[in-house]
Design a protein around this motif. Structure first.
Motif, PDB file in Angstrom:
ATOM      1  N   LEU A 149       0.824  -1.213   0.000  1.00 16.58           N
ATOM      2  CA  LEU A 149       0.000   0.000   0.000  1.00 16.58           C
ATOM      3  C   LEU A 149       0.853   1.256   0.000  1.00 16.58           C
ATOM      4  O   LEU A 149       0.475   2.296  -0.561  1.00 16.58           O
ATOM      5  CB  LEU A 149      -0.930   0.005   1.212  1.00 16.58           C
ATOM      6  N   LEU A 150       2.026   1.178   0.621  1.00 16.40           N
ATOM      7  CA  LEU A 150       2.931   2.333   0.650  1.00 16.40           C
ATOM      8  C   LEU A 150       3.675   2.486  -0.671  1.00 16.40           C
ATOM      9  O   LEU A 150       3.812   3.592  -1.205  1.00 16.40           O
ATOM     10  CB  LEU A 150       3.931   2.169   1.798  1.00 16.40           C
ATOM     11  N   LEU A 151       4.162   1.381  -1.230  1.00 15.57           N
ATOM     12  CA  LEU A 151       4.986   1.448  -2.435  1.00 15.57           C
ATOM     13  C   LEU A 151       4.164   1.720  -3.689  1.00 15.57           C
ATOM     14  O   LEU A 151       4.651   2.383  -4.617  1.00 15.57           O
ATOM     15  CB  LEU A 151       5.760   0.137  -2.607  1.00 15.57           C
ATOM     16  N   PHE A 152       2.936   1.207  -3.715  1.00 11.35           N
ATOM     17  CA  PHE A 152       2.145   1.302  -4.944  1.00 11.35           C
ATOM     18  C   PHE A 152       1.928   2.740  -5.409  1.00 11.35           C
ATOM     19  O   PHE A 152       2.223   3.067  -6.573  1.00 11.35           O
ATOM     20  CB  PHE A 152       0.812   0.585  -4.772  1.00 11.35           C
ATOM     21  N   PRO A 153       1.421   3.655  -4.566  1.00 14.27           N
ATOM     22  CA  PRO A 153       1.224   5.031  -5.056  1.00 14.27           C
ATOM     23  C   PRO A 153       2.530   5.723  -5.411  1.00 14.27           C
ATOM     24  O   PRO A 153       2.560   6.576  -6.309  1.00 14.27           O
ATOM     25  CB  PRO A 153       0.523   5.738  -3.887  1.00 14.27           C
ATOM     26  N   LEU A 154       3.626   5.358  -4.727  1.00 13.16           N
ATOM     27  CA  LEU A 154       4.917   5.971  -5.051  1.00 13.16           C
ATOM     28  C   LEU A 154       5.383   5.574  -6.444  1.00 13.16           C
ATOM     29  O   LEU A 154       6.197   6.273  -7.053  1.00 13.16           O
ATOM     30  CB  LEU A 154       5.964   5.555  -4.017  1.00 13.16           C
ATOM     31  N   GLY A 155       4.878   4.437  -6.945  1.00 13.21           N
ATOM     32  CA  GLY A 155       5.252   3.995  -8.280  1.00 13.21           C
ATOM     33  C   GLY A 155       4.779   4.918  -9.387  1.00 13.21           C
ATOM     34  O   GLY A 155       5.287   4.846 -10.509  1.00 13.21           O
ATOM     35  N   VAL A 159      10.052   9.449 -12.503  1.00 14.32           N
ATOM     36  CA  VAL A 159      11.462   9.124 -12.266  1.00 14.32           C
ATOM     37  C   VAL A 159      11.612   8.247 -11.030  1.00 14.32           C
ATOM     38  O   VAL A 159      12.125   7.124 -11.096  1.00 14.32           O
ATOM     39  CB  VAL A 159      12.342  10.391 -12.137  1.00 14.32           C
ATOM     40  N   LEU A 160      11.150   8.742  -9.886  1.00 10.13           N
ATOM     41  CA  LEU A 160      11.243   7.964  -8.648  1.00 10.13           C
ATOM     42  C   LEU A 160      10.519   6.635  -8.789  1.00 10.13           C
ATOM     43  O   LEU A 160      11.026   5.587  -8.366  1.00 10.13           O
ATOM     44  CB  LEU A 160      10.657   8.763  -7.479  1.00 10.13           C
ATOM     45  N   GLY A 161       9.350   6.665  -9.405  1.00 13.80           N
ATOM     46  CA  GLY A 161       8.552   5.460  -9.536  1.00 13.80           C
ATOM     47  C   GLY A 161       9.121   4.448 -10.504  1.00 13.80           C
ATOM     48  O   GLY A 161       8.739   3.276 -10.473  1.00 13.80           O
ATOM     49  N   GLN A 162      10.045   4.872 -11.354  1.00  9.97           N
ATOM     50  CA  GLN A 162      10.642   3.964 -12.326  1.00  9.97           C
ATOM     51  C   GLN A 162      12.070   3.546 -11.943  1.00  9.97           C
ATOM     52  O   GLN A 162      12.690   2.747 -12.637  1.00  9.97           O
ATOM     53  CB  GLN A 162      10.672   4.617 -13.711  1.00  9.97           C
ATOM     54  N   THR A 163      12.583   4.087 -10.860  1.00  6.19           N
ATOM     55  CA  THR A 163      13.962   3.782 -10.465  1.00  6.19           C
ATOM     56  C   THR A 163      14.041   3.303  -9.021  1.00  6.19           C
ATOM     57  O   THR A 163      14.270   2.116  -8.755  1.00  6.19           O
ATOM     58  CB  THR A 163      14.855   5.028 -10.648  1.00  6.19           C
ATOM     59  N   VAL A 164      13.823   4.204  -8.089  1.00  7.44           N
ATOM     60  CA  VAL A 164      14.007   3.898  -6.674  1.00  7.44           C
ATOM     61  C   VAL A 164      12.926   2.958  -6.153  1.00  7.44           C
ATOM     62  O   VAL A 164      13.218   2.005  -5.421  1.00  7.44           O
ATOM     63  CB  VAL A 164      14.032   5.192  -5.834  1.00  7.44           C
ATOM     64  N   VAL A 165      11.685   3.199  -6.540  1.00  6.21           N
ATOM     65  CA  VAL A 165      10.578   2.404  -6.001  1.00  6.21           C
ATOM     66  C   VAL A 165      10.682   0.923  -6.378  1.00  6.21           C
ATOM     67  O   VAL A 165      10.511   0.051  -5.514  1.00  6.21           O
ATOM     68  CB  VAL A 165       9.224   2.999  -6.430  1.00  6.21           C
TER      69      VAL A 165
END
Length: 260
Positions: A149-155, A159-165
């Motif tokens: 639930l935490l990671l999904f919206p960050l995706g 940029v962040l959603g395609q690399t760090v997440v």
């Protein structure tokens, strides 16, 4: 060999043990197959009804133009399915161990017996030990849900959603696997998820060297049927190695119990 390589080697030992024992492969593969079917069925049902769910969740869009309303609901339907896939990927092993608890306990005990490892416990009976396994598996499923639930919206963050997440998702899923497959050894000692996490964290390079390839291999369809029982064997070896370090000895998984 560095710590990361040592962790990967434990997974390799588990794979070797499983492949040379059809009985252990069958015992470990059946629960993995059942959990795979359950997850695929659940995701399939969700995908089938995702359009209806998206419509039900967006009554405020009824007054919008047909094009914008359609775009919103397609995006939401895709997001629901993608979230279910993410949740399934991080909770798959916990669900498998919950379904096949007695089978994996048998595999863990056989591994210890064959390798002469000290299968010590805090003296509780089998019913309480089984309850510990179920309780820990449910806790780890809940942790997996919260993490997804935490990671999904960050995706969706550019940029962040395609690399760090995605990297965080792999590390999170891998760490859950490490907590799950080392469970049989720690549970017998009365060490719950929190204490298990602290012990493993002190040896995180070794643990991640084992858990990251395990997690990535579990993403391959069908491969889970072999990877999960192999990871259970490797998790037993890893747990004994880590506990040996904690006791201050030069423990090597697979050594006689007297060396621990």
């Amino acid at each position: 060999m560095n710590d990361t390589g040592v962790g990967a080697r434990e997974l390799g030992k588990g794979l070797f043990d499983i492949l040379r024992s059809p009985k252990m492969l069958l015992l470990g593969g059946v629960p993995a197959l059942l959990s795979s079917l359950l997850l695929f069925a659940g995701i399939g049902v969700l995908a089938w009804f995702s359009g209806d769910l998206a419509s039900w969740m967006t009554p405020f869009a009824e007054g919008w133009s047909a094009w914008w309303r359609g775009v919103l609901r397609v995006v939401l339907a895709c997001a629901l399915v993608a979230g279910a896939v993410l949740l399934g990927s991080v909770s798959f092993v916990a669900l498998t161990l919950l379904i096949g608890g007695p089978f994996y306990d048998y595999i863990a005990e056989r591994t210890e017996r064959e390798r002469g490892l000290d299968s010590g416990s805090d003296g509780v009976g089998q019913p309480l030990l089984m309850w510990r396994g179920v309780r820990d598996a449910l806790r780890l499923v809940l942790i997996g849900v919260l993490g997804a639930l935490l990671l999904f919206p960050l995706g969706f963050v550019p940029v962040l959603g395609q690399t760090v997440v995605p990297l965080c998702g792999v590390l999170f899923g891998a760490w859950l696997i490490a907590l799950e497959v080392t469970g049989p050894v720690f549970q017998r000692l009365g060490m719950g998820v929190g204490r298990r996490h602290r012990v493993l964290w002190r040896h995180r390079r070794e643990v991640l060297g084992f858990a990251v390839p395990t997690y990535l291999l579990c993403l391959i369809p069908v491969a889970q049927l072999v990877v999960i029982p192999s990871a259970v064997v490797g998790g037993v070896l890893l747990a004994h190695r880590v506990l040996g370090h904690e006791r201050g000895g030069d423990h090597a998984a697979g050594a006689p119990s007297g060396s621990t």
